[in-house]
Design a protein around this motif. Structure first.
Motif, PDB file in Angstrom:
ATOM      1  N   LEU A  20       0.849  -1.190   0.000  1.00 38.40           N
ATOM      2  CA  LEU A  20       0.000   0.000   0.000  1.00 38.40           C
ATOM      3  C   LEU A  20       0.884   1.239   0.000  1.00 38.40           C
ATOM      4  O   LEU A  20       1.758   1.387   0.864  1.00 38.40           O
ATOM      5  CB  LEU A  20      -0.894  -0.010   1.246  1.00 38.40           C
ATOM      6  N   ASN A 129       5.239  -8.554   7.774  1.00 37.30           N
ATOM      7  CA  ASN A 129       5.652  -9.862   8.300  1.00 37.30           C
ATOM      8  C   ASN A 129       6.285  -9.786   9.692  1.00 37.30           C
ATOM      9  O   ASN A 129       6.707 -10.797  10.242  1.00 37.30           O
ATOM     10  CB  ASN A 129       6.613 -10.538   7.320  1.00 37.30           C
ATOM     11  N   GLY A 130       6.375  -8.579  10.210  1.00 38.20           N
ATOM     12  CA  GLY A 130       6.815  -8.421  11.595  1.00 38.20           C
ATOM     13  C   GLY A 130       8.315  -8.356  11.797  1.00 38.20           C
ATOM     14  O   GLY A 130       8.782  -8.328  12.938  1.00 38.20           O
ATOM     15  N   ALA A 132      10.570  -5.925  11.209  1.00 38.35           N
ATOM     16  CA  ALA A 132      11.038  -4.690  11.845  1.00 38.35           C
ATOM     17  C   ALA A 132      10.692  -4.718  13.338  1.00 38.35           C
ATOM     18  O   ALA A 132      11.538  -4.409  14.191  1.00 38.35           O
ATOM     19  CB  ALA A 132      10.402  -3.475  11.170  1.00 38.35           C
ATOM     20  N   LYS A 156      -1.165  -4.789   8.004  1.00 39.76           N
ATOM     21  CA  LYS A 156      -1.725  -5.587   6.906  1.00 39.76           C
ATOM     22  C   LYS A 156      -2.070  -6.954   7.500  1.00 39.76           C
ATOM     23  O   LYS A 156      -1.207  -7.814   7.668  1.00 39.76           O
ATOM     24  CB  LYS A 156      -0.729  -5.672   5.757  1.00 39.76           C
TER      25      LYS A 156
HETATM   26  P1  5GP Z   1       7.646  -6.055   8.279  1.00 43.86           P
HETATM   27  O1  5GP Z   1       8.995  -5.842   8.903  1.00 43.86           O
HETATM   28  O2  5GP Z   1       6.523  -6.102   9.293  1.00 43.86           O
HETATM   29  O3  5GP Z   1       7.618  -7.204   7.329  1.00 43.86           O
HETATM   30  O4  5GP Z   1       7.385  -4.799   7.366  1.00 43.86           O
HETATM   31  C1  5GP Z   1       7.235  -3.551   7.972  1.00 43.86           C
HETATM   32  C2  5GP Z   1       8.100  -2.517   7.334  1.00 43.86           C
HETATM   33  O5  5GP Z   1       8.072  -2.634   5.899  1.00 43.86           O
HETATM   34  C3  5GP Z   1       7.566  -1.148   7.676  1.00 43.86           C
HETATM   35  O6  5GP Z   1       8.523  -0.490   8.490  1.00 43.86           O
HETATM   36  C4  5GP Z   1       7.389  -0.434   6.354  1.00 43.86           C
HETATM   37  O7  5GP Z   1       8.420   0.488   6.190  1.00 43.86           O
HETATM   38  C5  5GP Z   1       7.511  -1.489   5.288  1.00 43.86           C
HETATM   39  N1  5GP Z   1       6.216  -1.919   4.698  1.00 43.86           N
HETATM   40  C6  5GP Z   1       5.665  -3.154   4.763  1.00 43.86           C
HETATM   41  N2  5GP Z   1       4.551  -3.233   4.034  1.00 43.86           N
HETATM   42  C7  5GP Z   1       4.356  -2.001   3.512  1.00 43.86           C
HETATM   43  C8  5GP Z   1       3.343  -1.446   2.667  1.00 43.86           C
HETATM   44  O8  5GP Z   1       2.375  -2.091   2.223  1.00 43.86           O
HETATM   45  N3  5GP Z   1       3.478  -0.135   2.337  1.00 43.86           N
HETATM   46  C9  5GP Z   1       4.517   0.622   2.787  1.00 43.86           C
HETATM   47  N4  5GP Z   1       4.540   1.901   2.415  1.00 43.86           N
HETATM   48  N5  5GP Z   1       5.495   0.126   3.564  1.00 43.86           N
HETATM   49  C10 5GP Z   1       5.416  -1.176   3.934  1.00 43.86           C
END
Ligand code: 5GP
Length: 194
Positions: A20, A129-130, A132, A156
């Motif tokens: 997104l 996916n968590g 970060a 998400k």
């Molecule tokens: P995760 O570490 O939870 O897989 O992903 C989170 C990180 O990825 C967030 O800090 C963000 O920067 C980026 N991110 C993940 N999905 C999206 C998305 O759909 N849109 C945007 N703009 N950033 C995302």
């Protein structure tokens, strides 16, 4: 959070790969009024949890985290993704796989600013996916800090980060939860109707 859902519905764009794009208010241009309301909402949800500091990650976590810190009257620390000339000693680091860039970053904070005396509220812009969030939890654990919970602007819900973290007993508060981005349309989960 109604104001946030309306903003996502009017300005969010669905990119391929279930991403997104919200560059008009969160990831590039920033809407300060909305960020202020987001900070107040995080504050409302965590105000009774003894939080001493907010921990986020550069760059898009900083705006909502700073507004939450302003409302709660506590400092905000952001983990760095790149090596810094001035930040070299006493670093606490963790490895994070980036969802959007498909790279692995070492994220770091100074042990001067996150300590065993802290109770942290972790804030980030998105939860996919968590990875970060897990990196920030790892850093908190290495510092010996307590974690009151994780505040996410946009979760998400069709990706597994939220489930993974909640199954570990971590409190996750998301201000908008997206159920699906299928067919280029944003569908929200009912429970985010706050
Ligand atoms: P995760 O570490 O939870 O897989 O992903 C989170 C990180 O990825 C967030 O800090 C963000 O920067 C980026 N991110 C993940 N999905 C999206 C998305 O759909 N849109 C945007 N703009 N950033 C995302």
């Amino acid at each position: 959070m109604k104001q946030l859902r309306e903003k996502i519905a009017s300005e969010g764009r669905v990119l391929s790969g279930e991403v997104l794009k919200v560059d008009s208010f969160l990831n590039h241009q920033i809407d300060p009024k909305l960020m202020q309301a987001i900070g107040e909402e995080f504050s409302r949800r965590f105000k009774n949890d003894g939080v001493t500091k907010i921990l986020t990650i550069e760059s898009s976590g900083i705006a909502p985290a700073a507004m939450a810190g302003l409302t709660m009257g506590i400092p905000v620390v952001f983990a760095r993704k790149r090596a810094s000339l001035t930040l070299t000693e006493g670093l606490i680091s963790s490895e994070v796989k980036s969802f959007t860039k498909q790279t692995v970053n070492t994220i770091s904070v100074s042990g001067d600013y996150v300590t065993a005396d802290d109770t942290l509220l972790i804030i980030d812009d998105f939860l996919a996916n968590g990875q970060a969030a897990l990196g920030l939890l790892d850093i908190s654990g290495q510092a010996g800090a307590k974690v009151a919970g994780i505040g996410i602007v946009i979760e998400k819900g069709f990706q597994n980060g939220g489930k993974l973290l909640r199954e570990q007993g971590v409190r996750v508060e998301s201000l908008a939860i997206i159920e699906s981005l299928a067919d280029g349309k944003v569908a929200f989960r009912e429970e985010s109707e706050v």
